[in-house]
Design an enzyme around this catalytic site. Structure first.
Site, PDB file in Angstrom:
ATOM      1  N   SER A 102       0.848  -1.192   0.000  1.00 40.15           N
ATOM      2  CA  SER A 102       0.000   0.000   0.000  1.00 40.15           C
ATOM      3  C   SER A 102       0.883   1.242   0.000  1.00 40.15           C
ATOM      4  O   SER A 102       2.075   1.166  -0.318  1.00 40.15           O
ATOM      5  CB  SER A 102      -0.939  -0.014   1.207  1.00 40.15           C
ATOM      6  OG  SER A 102      -1.922   0.985   1.075  1.00 40.15           O
ATOM      7  N   ASN A 103       0.356   2.379   0.336  1.00 41.20           N
ATOM      8  CA  ASN A 103       1.153   3.617   0.389  1.00 41.20           C
ATOM      9  C   ASN A 103       0.641   4.502   1.512  1.00 41.20           C
ATOM     10  O   ASN A 103      -0.309   4.148   2.210  1.00 41.20           O
ATOM     11  CB  ASN A 103       1.121   4.329  -0.970  1.00 41.20           C
ATOM     12  CG  ASN A 103      -0.291   4.649  -1.388  1.00 41.20           C
ATOM     13  OD1 ASN A 103      -0.996   5.393  -0.722  1.00 41.20           O
ATOM     14  ND2 ASN A 103      -0.732   4.060  -2.494  1.00 41.20           N
ATOM     15  N   HIS A 104       1.250   5.684   1.656  1.00 40.18           N
ATOM     16  CA  HIS A 104       0.973   6.535   2.826  1.00 40.18           C
ATOM     17  C   HIS A 104      -0.280   7.391   2.709  1.00 40.18           C
ATOM     18  O   HIS A 104      -0.556   8.186   3.596  1.00 40.18           O
ATOM     19  CB  HIS A 104       2.152   7.478   3.067  1.00 40.18           C
ATOM     20  CG  HIS A 104       3.378   6.792   3.562  1.00 40.18           C
ATOM     21  ND1 HIS A 104       3.399   6.052   4.716  1.00 40.18           N
ATOM     22  CD2 HIS A 104       4.634   6.723   3.053  1.00 40.18           C
ATOM     23  CE1 HIS A 104       4.612   5.571   4.905  1.00 40.18           C
ATOM     24  NE2 HIS A 104       5.377   5.963   3.902  1.00 40.18           N
TER      25      HIS A 104
END
Ligand code: CTP
Length: 406
Positions: free
Chosen positions: A209-211
């Site tokens: 995933s990412n931030h």
């Protein structure tokens, strides 16, 4: 000062938070805009700021108790007098009472008697703000027609830092002015919005995933709603799905593929789409049904490209539909963003730079540049994401013939 608040009868209800001291300034600012201000307070608000402060400022008595001496304070009359009831600060306690219709003090009684639009500017500590009970109550108030003036991020009275600060008095005044001055230019317009990250499962316990927290997307959803749009928010798995107004049609998705399917399904009936999601570009080529056990010193994880949602919408775009995208770049920012703008057939791209202090993931502020296909650009200075969202919606409007922004 002349304007939409000129001669407006504003009943300012103050409840017991340390932010109550800002309400004196707020009352003054509203008066400077030509409003006639009267005050009601809860007894605990009166412990933070004296009624004398407010009665001096407004040149009118301040009601704190339903019964004072042999007098009964007429909440019905006050509720009917007001053109606008503004509850600022609104504590978690009063919010809960309002949500369940309790009227054990003047503020509660006035709220139930008021026939005018009601605005609330909550103020509370981070954990109280995040508590599901508070968020449930906020949704209930919005369902009951109350307009929520978003809390701000920053240092809180407890010493913690986070969401929960009452909006600054100037922001509250700006919010009211915007609310009353704007022709809802997006009435009848359907806008698709993607926001948040995507989550690409590797095995039953792991994912890529990412931030992204979806903050910008949620701010956009509210800015669109405020201008009267029918908002369709395709939202990736953000931790905080609360504080999304119930009028926003929310489609929770998890993977890039799910986001692609939902967005492409909705797009044909939309007037515009804003692509604020941070979509994973790659997903594990194979999902492992069993947890991958460690073996050896390194692990190769084959990935495959996901579908580009913005590019697909850019391709499907019909005359009269508009597409706004985002670009997050760390080098050759403008050049890369312009390439994306053209490649994905967008009408506008919002360039975020991770290099800018106060901009990017997880911050409440942002600094962006708007890039247009004709080679022009507009720099927007560091502002709250809420304000930037309004600028982006205005920029979208300026592209169209739907009405004029401002
Ligand atoms: N986007 C999308 N679907 C994808 C990838 C990106 O809809 N699979 C959208 C984003 O929501 C954003 C824009 O495309 O509006 C640009 O996203 P960004 O991640 O900056 O660019 P990419 O095209 O993915 O390029 P790269 O990762 O190589 O910079």
């Amino acid at each position: 000062m002349n304007g939409v608040l000129q001669n407006k009868k504003i009943l300012l209800a103050v409840t017991g938070s340390i932010a109550a001291y800002k309400s004196a300034l707020l009352a003054r600012m509203l008066q400077r805009h030509g409003a006639e201000v009267r005050i009601v307070m809860t007894p605990s608000a009166a412990s933070f700021v004296t009624p004398l402060t407010f009665s001096t400022l407004t040149d009118h008595p301040v009601s704190v108790h339903m019964m004072e001496g042999d007098q009964w304070n007429n909440h019905v009359e006050l509720g009917l007098w007001a053109d606008l009831l503004l509850i600022a600060p609104l504590t978690a306690n009063t919010m809960a009472k309002m949500a369940s219709g309790l009227a054990d003090n003047m503020v509660g009684a006035v709220y139930l008697s008021a026939k005018c639009p009601v605005f609330v500017a909550p103020a509370m500590d981070l954990d109280m703000w995040k508590h599901p009970a508070t968020q449930r109550n906020l949704v209930q108030l919005q369902r009951d027609g109350v307009t929520y003036i978003p809390v701000e991020h920053g240092l809180l009275a407890s010493g913690l830092s986070g969401d929960g600060r009452m909006a600054e008095p100037q922001h509250i005044v700006d919010f009211l002015i915007r609310h009353f001055s704007e022709e809802p230019a997006l009435i009848g317009k359907k806008i698709l919005l993607t926001a948040g990250p995507t989550k690409e499962p590797i095995d039953p316990v792991r994912f890529l995933s990412n931030h992204s927290t979806g903050t910008m997307g949620k701010a956009l959803a509210h800015a669109l709603l405020q201008k009267g749009a029918e908002v369709h928010l395709v939202l990736g798995p953000v931790c905080d799905r609360t504080a999304i107004a119930p009028q926003i049609n929310t489609y929770p998705v998890s993977t890039a593929q799910e986001m692609f399917e939902q967005a492409t399904f909705l797009f044909p009936s939309m007037d515009a789409a804003i692509m604020a999601a941070a979509v994973a570009d790659y997903t594990p080529a194979r999902y492992s049904d069993a947890k991958i056990k460690k073996a050896g010193d390194d692990l190769q994880l084959p990935l495959q490209r996901t579908k580009d949602i913005a590019a697909a919408l850019g391709k499907a775009k019909k005359k009269g539909q508009y597409l706004v995208g985002f670009a997050l770049e760390t080098e050759e920012e403008e050049k890369n963003a312009r390439t994306k703008l053209h490649k994905k057939n967008m009408d506008l791209i919002v360039l975020n730079s991770l290099r800018e202090e106060g901009a990017g993931f997880g911050t409440s502020t942002n600094k962006v540049t708007l890039l247009y296909p004709d080679g022009t650009q507009k720099n927007i200075p560091l502002k709250s994401k809420r304000e930037i969202a309004v600028d982006i919606v205005d920029a979208l409007l300026a592209l169209t013939d739907w009405g004029t922004a401002e």
